[in-house]
Design a protein around this motif. Structure first.
Motif, mmCIF file in Angstrom:
data_model
loop_
_atom_site.group_PDB
_atom_site.id
_atom_site.type_symbol
_atom_site.label_atom_id
_atom_site.label_comp_id
_atom_site.label_asym_id
_atom_site.label_seq_id
_atom_site.Cartn_x
_atom_site.Cartn_y
_atom_site.Cartn_z
ATOM 1 N N GLY A 48 -18.039 -0.922 -6.990
ATOM 2 C CA GLY A 48 -17.186 -0.104 -6.137
ATOM 3 C C GLY A 48 -17.709 1.301 -5.935
ATOM 4 O O GLY A 48 -17.457 1.927 -4.904
ATOM 5 N N HIS A 88 -19.624 1.584 -2.777
ATOM 6 C CA HIS A 88 -18.818 1.650 -1.560
ATOM 7 C C HIS A 88 -18.548 3.101 -1.185
ATOM 8 O O HIS A 88 -18.623 3.493 -0.014
ATOM 9 N N HIS A 89 -18.252 3.910 -2.195
ATOM 10 C CA HIS A 89 -17.989 5.331 -1.946
ATOM 11 C C HIS A 89 -19.280 6.104 -1.684
ATOM 12 O O HIS A 89 -19.296 7.041 -0.874
ATOM 13 N N SER A 101 -12.837 -4.578 -4.544
ATOM 14 C CA SER A 101 -12.358 -4.366 -3.182
ATOM 15 C C SER A 101 -12.741 -2.974 -2.707
ATOM 16 O O SER A 101 -13.188 -2.127 -3.488
ATOM 17 N N THR A 102 -12.522 -2.740 -1.426
ATOM 18 C CA THR A 102 -12.779 -1.406 -0.882
ATOM 19 C C THR A 102 -11.741 -0.401 -1.354
ATOM 20 O O THR A 102 -11.872 0.791 -1.063
ATOM 21 N N ASP A 103 -10.736 -0.876 -2.077
ATOM 22 C CA ASP A 103 -9.694 0.008 -2.598
ATOM 23 C C ASP A 103 -10.005 0.531 -3.994
ATOM 24 O O ASP A 103 -9.157 1.203 -4.598
ATOM 25 N N ASP A 139 -12.586 -3.426 -10.014
ATOM 26 C CA ASP A 139 -12.005 -3.689 -8.702
ATOM 27 C C ASP A 139 -13.119 -3.998 -7.705
ATOM 28 O O ASP A 139 -13.967 -3.152 -7.422
ATOM 29 N N ARG A 181 -10.574 2.710 -6.784
ATOM 30 C CA ARG A 181 -10.153 4.107 -6.721
ATOM 31 C C ARG A 181 -11.255 5.060 -7.177
ATOM 32 O O ARG A 181 -11.930 4.826 -8.176
ATOM 33 N N LYS A 182 -11.393 6.128 -6.432
ATOM 34 C CA LYS A 182 -12.348 7.192 -6.741
ATOM 35 C C LYS A 182 -11.588 8.447 -7.160
ATOM 36 O O LYS A 182 -10.634 8.855 -6.496
#
Length: 563
Positions: free
Chosen positions: A188, A191-192, A540-542, A538, A544-545
């Motif tokens: 993840g 992704h960020h 998913s694109t959710d 996680d 958390r950052k």
């Protein structure tokens, strides 16, 4: 030197201005970089005419079938980049029309050129492809590119060239990543990273880990072709690189940003080092079952080097036929960002001697200017590195550094974290580096990976700060929270930091509870470091950052200021 494993071809191009074409500069790297080795005869170039790039299919499912590892760029210069992809061996053959187009816009309406790529011989480098555009692009510019196989397009990637040597940039921003054990979590963080407004992605090592086996989260188990749970040869290494590169978030980050990579130990084996007397490499004690077999380990290291080079979009000189492992890869290099920053990338694994056991740190070191019995850099790289530090004329000197540079002491009962695997294990050589920093005029910043921890602090010489060190957290790999089975509790994190601070007053921030990435920005006035945590459980694109910490350091002043 024979290019027994690799194929090199010239590119052909369809340019917007045919008079600007220099056929001698258009080179396709299908495994070996033209500037790195003597090439002998090259295949004839031919012009690509009448291509209709608009007709290429950008369907994501078909694209993933033909280009299963996505795209990437690296090796930035003031006039080019290296573009990378891997084509599926069961889809692409010797008759496939493979090409790459570069444009100034993501709709490819303002194309710079289209280059044809020969596909014969790709099987010898696991169907990886490198295209060197050095000499074809403008400085300090972001371009868009895509590969096309017949009528199927790859995902669109972005690449960025370096500023001109006489430029004075307002800023340069890097995303920092390290330590991404595939089995231990999801990516993840990438992704960020893909969404960050940065100029480049600096990877500080441990891009892959040498182990197979069960994953800690669903879908992350690895089955090595050898049937073992640790690498045994080239097929295992290539499998790991291929599999890591199938992660959608890693693909998106590599497509979005030009990468500047170094490596650490796990790209080959844990705690690797070289025994100069025996002229052979070793893994750390207990870190590989064939460690006592010199011939096997030498070949294993060569396989790991080769696979890393195949899968990284670099222009690093590589000679697979060199008599010694130490001469196969020259990873250390310098990147200049105008008069703002010189980034020095070092190799702290290929040339290093055996790590000490802690009680021997500093013992039995040579006094020669050229040779040390305990070395991390080797004499040639050390001479280059210290000279670049002392002669730097940029506002900042950055060091893409694999392992912790500052002194660091920590005793947690049964777990002794006097890290002899880091620069604490090589104090004489570190002192020579520190002497060079003190002799130089450029503000010095160390960008570090390896320890799976977010850390901010001072690099000191005799108690005086002469630089600052920023360490990025691991993407997924084991940190102190896992190692010591600590609860994810704010009070526990604070107590651990207090203990670290008591032992190491030069450390301003320490968090070994969370995972993520970091961003560092250099301007003429200051350097700013931001570390982020991202949930590795996680997928998913959710995911958390959260901001872990942010510090800035004014130029010419080693005064870390918390934001």
């Amino acid at each position: 030197m024979a290019l027994s494993y690799f194929v090199t071809r010239r590119l052909s191009a369809s340019m917007t201005d045919a008079s600007d074409v220099d056929p001698g500069r258009r080179t396709i790297l299908a495994g070996a970089l033209a500037a790195a080795l003597p090439l002998g005869s090259l295949a004839s170039a031919h012009r690509v005419e009448g291509l209709s790039e608009a007709s290429a299919t950008a369907d994501s499912e078909q694209s993933a079938t033909v280009f299963p590892q996505g795209v990437a760029s690296g090796g930035p210069t003031t006039s080019g980049c290296v573009l990378w992809t891997r084509v599926a061996p069961d889809v692409v053959n010797d008759d496939t029309d493979l090409r790459v187009t570069v444009a100034r816009d993501d709709e490819f309406e303002n194309a710079v050129g289209t280059w044809s790529i020969p596909t014969d011989g790709l099987s010898e480098q696991d169907h990886t492809v490198k295209v060197d555009l050095d000499g074809r692009l403008d400085p300090n510019t972001t371009y868009h590119y895509r590969f096309v196989a017949d009528e199927t397009s790859s995902p669109t990637g972005r690449c960025r060239t370096l500023p001109a040597s006489d430029a004075s940039p307002d800023s340069v921003r890097f995303a920092l990543a390290t330590c991404q054990d595939y089995r231990r979590g999801y990516y993840g963080a990438y992704h960020h990273v893909a969404d960050e407004e940065v100029d480049y992605l600096v990877h500080l090592g441990d891009f892959i880990y040498e182990h197979g086996g069960s994953g800690q989260v669903d879908g992350r188990s690895l089955s090595l072709p050898s049937g073992e749970n640790i690498v045994m040869g080239i097929d295992d290494y290539r499998y790991l690189h291929r599999t890591y590169r199938t992660d959608r978030f890693l693909q998106s980050a590599l497509a979005a940003h030009t990468i500047v990579p170094t490596w650490d130990d796990h790209e080959i084996v844990n705690n690797r080092y070289y025994n100069y007397e025996e002229e052979r490499p070793y893994a750390g004690e207990g870190d590989h079952p064939r460690n006592d077999d010199a011939e096997f380990m030498t070949e294993l290291f060569a396989d790991g080097i080769r696979a890393w080079w195949e899968y990284m979009p670099t222009r690093i000189p590589f000679d697979p036929d060199a008599e010694s492992l130490l001469d196969q890869l020259e990873l250390w290099r310098s990147l200049e960002f105008g008069d703002l920053l010189e980034l020095l990338v070092t190799d702290e694994r290929l040339f290093r001697t055996s790590p000490t056991d802690g009680s021997q740190i500093g013992a039995s070191v040579g006094e020669s200017d050229d040779e040390l019995e305990e070395t991390m850099l080797g004499s040639d790289q050390r001479a280059w590195f210290t000279d670049r530090i002392e002669s730097a004329e940029t506002t900042w000197t950055g060091w893409a550094n694999e392992v912790l540079a500052m002194e660091f002491d920590l005793d947690l009962g049964e777990v002794d974290l006097l890290n002899a695997d880091a620069w604490d294990g090589f104090p004489t050589e570190r002192q020579r580096v520190l002497d060079s920093v003190s002799a130089g005029d450029s503000s010095f910043v160390t960008l570090t990976g390896d320890m799976h921890t977010a850390l901010v602090g001072y690099v000191e010489d005799d108690g005086d700060p002469i630089g600052v060190e920023f360490m990025t957290p691991a993407v997924t790999s084991q940190n102190l929270r896992e190692l010591l089975n600590l609860p994810n509790d704010p009070e526990v994190r604070e107590r651990l930091f207090e203990y670290v601070k008591a032992e190491n007053p030069h450390v301003e921030f320490f968090d070994s509870h969370r995972w993520g990435y970091a961003v560092v920005e250099f301007t003429p006035k200051e350097c700013t470091f931001s570390a982020y945590s991202v949930d590795r459980t996680d997928d998913s694109t959710d995911a958390r950052k959260r901001l872990l910490t942010r510090y800035r350091c004014p130029v010419d002043e080693y005064d870390l200021i918390a934001e």
